[in-house]
Structure formats: C-alpha cells, structure tokens
Scaffold this active site. Structure first.
Site, PDB file in Angstrom:
ATOM      1  N   CYS A  13       0.849  -1.196   0.000  1.00  0.00           N
ATOM      2  CA  CYS A  13       0.000   0.000   0.000  1.00  0.00           C
ATOM      3  C   CYS A  13       0.887   1.250   0.000  1.00  0.00           C
ATOM      4  CB  CYS A  13      -0.902  -0.003   1.234  1.00  0.00           C
ATOM      5  SG  CYS A  13      -2.037   1.415   1.301  1.00  0.00           S
TER       6      CYS A  13
ATOM      7  N   ASP B 261       0.462   3.767   1.729  1.00  0.00           N
ATOM      8  CA  ASP B 261       0.448   4.353   3.078  1.00  0.00           C
ATOM      9  C   ASP B 261       1.872   4.629   3.576  1.00  0.00           C
ATOM     10  OD1 ASP B 261       0.321   4.529   6.032  1.00  0.00           O
ATOM     11  OD2 ASP B 261      -1.792   4.027   5.735  1.00  0.00           O
TER      12      ASP B 261
ATOM     13  N   ARG C  81       3.086   4.768   6.355  1.00  0.00           N
ATOM     14  CA  ARG C  81       3.518   4.026   7.540  1.00  0.00           C
ATOM     15  C   ARG C  81       3.968   2.600   7.220  1.00  0.00           C
ATOM     16  NH1 ARG C  81      -2.135   5.129  10.368  1.00  0.00           N
ATOM     17  NH2 ARG C  81      -2.674   4.632   8.217  1.00  0.00           N
TER      18      ARG C  81
ATOM     19  N   HIS D  67      -2.174  -3.993   5.010  1.00  0.00           N
ATOM     20  CA  HIS D  67      -1.949  -3.621   6.419  1.00  0.00           C
ATOM     21  C   HIS D  67      -3.284  -3.329   7.091  1.00  0.00           C
ATOM     22  CE1 HIS D  67      -2.551   0.824   5.962  1.00  0.00           C
ATOM     23  NE2 HIS D  67      -2.322   0.514   4.711  1.00  0.00           N
TER      24      HIS D  67
ATOM     25  N   CYS E 268      -5.959   0.040   7.025  1.00  0.00           N
ATOM     26  CA  CYS E 268      -5.772   0.637   5.693  1.00  0.00           C
ATOM     27  C   CYS E 268      -6.941   1.558   5.348  1.00  0.00           C
ATOM     28  CB  CYS E 268      -5.662  -0.478   4.649  1.00  0.00           C
ATOM     29  SG  CYS E 268      -5.390   0.139   2.977  1.00  0.00           S
TER      30      CYS E 268
HETATM   31 ZN    ZN Z   1      -3.338   1.203   3.084  1.00  0.00          ZN
END
Ligand code: ZN
Length: 222
Positions: free
Chosen positions: A46, A48, A50, A102, A105
């Site tokens: 992803c 993202d 993090r 994750h 998400c």
């Molecule tokens: Zn995500």
C-alpha cells in the site's frame, strides 16, 4: 542574499547526513550499488506512508523491488503493476513476490464506507468487490473493526490470486523459474508482518491454497 538552492532543505540535509554515515563505514557502498541491483523480492504494498518495505523487512537498498498503490491492488488491466511484475520476473529474476496489506488501511476502510472520494472511488471499487465477494463472512463478524481487519486480509488473498493469474507469473512457472507468491498483513500498531498462509509456488497449488485458506479462516460455520 542568495537563495538556498535546495527547496525542502531539511530533506537534503538528512540525505547528506545519510550519505556521510553510510560512506564512513563503507566508502565504496554507492559505487558498488550503482553497478547492479539483484533483489530477490518484489514487494507489492500500500502507498500508506507508515508501511515502508525496506524498514519493515530490514532490507538495504538494492534488496527489494517495490510497487505501491492505494490498498495494494493488482488489476489485470493496470499496465503499471503488470509491467513491474514482468520486469521483476524476467529481468531481475526475483524469487518471491509478496502482496503486503496492512490493518487500518484507509483505502480498505473507504471501500466499506459509502462516502464519495472522487476519482479514487474507481480504484477502491476493486476492494469493494472483494468485500462483496466475501459479504456473508464479513457480515457475520461482530464489529466494524473486525470487518475492517478481515477485509484487509481478504483483499491481500484475492490480490495474491491476481498476481498468480498474470501472464508473467504463469509463463515463469511454465519454464520452471523458481517463483513464490506470498500474502502478508502488516500491523501498524505493533510493526509485525504476518504471513496469511497463501504462499503459492506453482499453478497447480493456486486454487487449492486459496480454497483451503478461505475455508479455514474466512467462512461462516453453518
Ligand atoms: Zn493502506
């Protein structure tokens, strides 16, 4: 007074400090790395911020080939991901592809909500399709939080199947090139990556592995 040539100065300062730190202990590090890359892994994760592939796995630059998009989706008409997969298999000869979702998400969460986001609704639609495919199981869960977690996992499992179905992976298996496709879920709260039990090493395994994991973990008991 001359303007600083670097916009985002703090980032360039950090970059310089990193280069100094690396070359202090290994002066030929970048010279060696520039000559070739031969990572064994393709990470499809992803976007993202993090969920950074290298830090999570402790891999150095040169050790993991990375593709990321919202909610780690693999769509058969997405030329971007298909090209990454083909290049990684045919030229880099990666041995493992991991689809890494994750918990928490926001792309997956958006697929559960009926809020309009704009253009990205069309992308997230793919995750909503996964949710609809497994609606009976997801609807049986007692809380929104659990539905979210399990849809994150199911989305990974469905994307693992999509990776296995790509012509690049099928052709690699046809010529007996060693290649395993894995599904992982990463925990933002504890930093732990979990294997979802759907590692596939050849086309014959794909359907049975998928059915086994769905029946064991994502099916409502009658
Ligand atoms: Zn995500």
């Amino acid at each position: 007074m001359p303007q600083n040539p670097y916009i985002l100065k703090s980032l360039f300062d950090a970059n310089k400090a990193w280069v100094d730190n690396v070359t202090d202990t290994d002066s030929a590090y970048f010279e060696r790395l520039a000559k070739q890359q031969s990572p064994e892994y393709l990470w499809i994760g992803c976007s993202d911020s993090r969920v950074p592939a290298n830090q999570i796995t402790g891999l150095a630059p040169g050790e993991v080939f990375v593709h990321r998009n919202i909610a780690n989706v693999v769509v058969h008409s997405d030329l971007n991901v298909l090209s990454v997969i083909q290049f990684a298999i045919e030229f880099i000869k990666v041995k493992h592809i991991m689809v890494v979702g994750h918990y928490g998400c926001s792309g997956v969460k958006a697929s559960m909500d009926h809020q309009r986001l704009g253009l990205s609704d069309n992308w997230i639609r793919h995750v909503r399709d996964v949710g609809q495919k497994h609606a009976k199981y997801l609807d049986s869960l007692p809380s929104e939080h659990e539905r979210h977690d399990k849809l994150c996992e199911l989305n990974v499992i469905e994307q693992v199947v999509h990776v296995c179905q790509t012509s690049s992976v099928q052709e690699a298996w046809d010529r007996n090139q060693p290649l395993t496709v894995h599904g992982w879920a990463y925990g933002l709260k504890d930093g732990i990556a979990r294997d979802l039990g759907i590692s596939v090493t050849n086309p014959r395994e794909m359907r049975s592995r998928y059915q086994a994991v769905i029946e064991k973990r994502y099916t409502v008991a009658d």
